[in-house]
Design a protein around this motif. Structure first.
Motif, short mmCIF file in Angstrom:
data_model
loop_
_atom_site.label_atom_id
_atom_site.label_comp_id
_atom_site.label_asym_id
_atom_site.label_seq_id
_atom_site.Cartn_x
_atom_site.Cartn_y
_atom_site.Cartn_z
N GLU A 1 0.84 -1.19 0.00
CA GLU A 1 0.00 0.00 0.00
C GLU A 1 0.88 1.24 0.00
O GLU A 1 1.99 1.22 0.53
CB GLU A 1 -0.91 0.04 1.24
CG GLU A 1 -1.94 -1.08 1.31
CD GLU A 1 -2.74 -1.01 2.59
OE1 GLU A 1 -3.97 -1.18 2.54
OE2 GLU A 1 -2.13 -0.80 3.66
N ARG B 1 -3.74 3.30 0.49
CA ARG B 1 -4.44 2.80 -0.70
C ARG B 1 -3.54 1.80 -1.40
O ARG B 1 -2.32 1.95 -1.42
CB ARG B 1 -4.80 3.93 -1.65
CG ARG B 1 -5.72 5.01 -1.06
CD ARG B 1 -6.12 6.00 -2.14
NE ARG B 1 -7.03 7.02 -1.65
CZ ARG B 1 -6.70 8.28 -1.38
NH1 ARG B 1 -5.44 8.66 -1.55
NH2 ARG B 1 -7.59 9.15 -0.97
N PRO B 2 -4.11 0.76 -2.03
CA PRO B 2 -3.28 -0.24 -2.71
C PRO B 2 -2.41 0.38 -3.79
O PRO B 2 -2.82 1.31 -4.48
CB PRO B 2 -4.32 -1.21 -3.30
CG PRO B 2 -5.53 -1.04 -2.43
CD PRO B 2 -5.55 0.40 -2.04
N ARG C 1 -2.85 -3.32 -8.97
CA ARG C 1 -4.10 -3.31 -9.73
C ARG C 1 -4.66 -4.72 -9.83
O ARG C 1 -5.12 -5.16 -10.88
CB ARG C 1 -3.87 -2.71 -11.11
CG ARG C 1 -3.43 -1.25 -11.03
CD ARG C 1 -3.07 -0.66 -12.37
NE ARG C 1 -2.68 0.75 -12.25
CZ ARG C 1 -2.23 1.49 -13.26
NH1 ARG C 1 -2.10 0.95 -14.47
NH2 ARG C 1 -1.90 2.76 -13.05
N ASP D 1 -9.17 -1.62 -7.49
CA ASP D 1 -7.88 -0.97 -7.39
C ASP D 1 -7.48 -0.32 -8.71
O ASP D 1 -6.92 0.78 -8.73
CB ASP D 1 -6.81 -1.98 -6.97
CG ASP D 1 -7.15 -2.66 -5.65
OD1 ASP D 1 -7.66 -1.97 -4.75
OD2 ASP D 1 -6.94 -3.88 -5.55
N ARG E 1 -8.75 3.13 -9.39
CA ARG E 1 -8.13 4.23 -8.65
C ARG E 1 -6.73 4.49 -9.21
O ARG E 1 -5.74 4.52 -8.47
CB ARG E 1 -8.10 3.92 -7.16
CG ARG E 1 -9.49 3.91 -6.53
CD ARG E 1 -9.42 3.73 -5.04
NE ARG E 1 -9.08 2.37 -4.66
CZ ARG E 1 -8.94 1.96 -3.40
NH1 ARG E 1 -9.11 2.82 -2.41
NH2 ARG E 1 -8.64 0.70 -3.13
#
Length: 330
Positions: free
Chosen positions: A125, A137-138, A141, A146, A149
């Motif tokens: 993250e 946030r990660p 993908r 994910d 974003r």
């Protein structure tokens, strides 16, 4: 120790205390893309921009500006497609922060400029500063959620952190970023043509920075302080005021964010603090002037929860990310 290539890109960032390298690839790598969103030209960024890179001339002029005991700096001049970029890169003594004071004569149409820092920090993250705290946030993908974003917001910094080391990209005015693996890409400029076909064209000035730490976790990295120091640099003026502090707090993770007069015109002072590292904390707030009383209020400065004062200081208990507003009576 920071090394640059002939294009003004960082090729190595070594912590001299440990000898460890922080970069896995390049830092300060300029990346230009075609930027033609399907709708809302000035507001949207579509994920397909990544498939439309614009080749850049790698040549640049890199010259030493300062090389002394307190500071070293380089000047980088480089053409970015139809635009001209000039940077002063600064590293100060005993500092782990490299500043990029940047001026761009921006002359692009429907282009997106990013700058990348490819670190060797292993994390699942990325940590992004938000109002009065941060959010993770990660940086992969793996899921559609994910992938969607692909561009997120931050305030003063975005970081990748291991248990006892990490790296961050800080900024003073550029709030879009994407992180993939160890690569942090800061969005610098766009060039929409609607509704204003002259949007952002002309002289653009901003500063971003690269910061790395070793031997401690994120909470003890000093990153929050570095973010504030980049955004609110020290002001020096002539005078004879002596040495004094208006107020101070004895916990590094508790930030005095606001000091201002009360809105009701009473002459009271309002102080707003927050806990920045998601850690319950007890601390002492000390004032450098006599206090007649203190109460805790809400953000509208309403409330009368009395706080005990001893020698113009008070003990405060913070929950993780808690924001407190205090009314100090003089």
């Amino acid at each position: 120790r920071v090394m640059f290539n002939a294009s003004g890109e960082m090729t190595s960032v070594v912590d001299k205390a440990t000898g460890r390298e922080t970069l896995a690839g390049l830092g300060n790598e300029m990346k230009l893309f075609k930027d033609m969103p399907t709708n809302f030209d000035a507001w949207d960024i579509d994920s397909m921009y990544e498939d439309q890179p614009v080749a850049l001339d790698p040549s640049a002029t890199v010259e030493v500006v300062t090389s002394g005991m307190l500071v070293g700096s380089l000047k980088i001049t480089r053409k970015i497609n139809d635009s001209m970029l000039t940077q002063t890169v600064t590293l100060r003594r005993d500092s782990r922060r490299v500043d990029f004071d940047t001026t761009v004569e921006w002359a692009e149409r429907r282009k997106l400029l990013k700058v990348g820092f490819d670190t060797n920090i292993h994390a699942n993250e990325a940590v992004h500063e938000i109002q009065f705290g941060h959010v993770a946030r990660p940086n992969h993908r793996s899921r559609q959620y994910d992938f969607d974003r692909f561009e997120v917001a931050n305030q003063k910094w975005t970081a990748l952190a291991e248990a006892r080391r990490g790296a961050a990209v800080l900024n003073d005015s550029k709030y879009g970023v994407n992180v993939l693996g160890g690569l942090i890409n800061r969005t610098l400029l766009r060039a929409p043509v609607a509704p204003d076909d002259q949007a952002d064209r002309g002289t653009q000035k901003f500063t971003y920075a690269f910061y790395a730490w070793n031997g401690c976790d994120l909470a003890d990295s000093g990153l929050v302080r570095e973010g504030y120091e980049l955004n609110i640099p020290l002001t020096v003026t002539a005078g004879a005021a002596g040495n004094a502090s208006l107020m101070s707090v004895d916990a590094d993770n508790v930030i005095i964010e606001t000091v201002k007069p009360a809105e009701d015109g009473s002459g009271d002072m309002i102080v707003r603090l927050y806990e920045a590292m998601r850690s319950a904390t007890r601390c002492t707030l000390s004032a450098g002037f006599p206090l007649a009383g203190a109460v805790e209020t809400d953000m509208l400065e309403v409330g009368d929860d009395t706080i005990d004062i001893v020698d113009n200081a008070m003990t405060l208990e913070f929950r993780p990310f808690e924001v407190k507003t205090l009314r100090l009576k003089r």
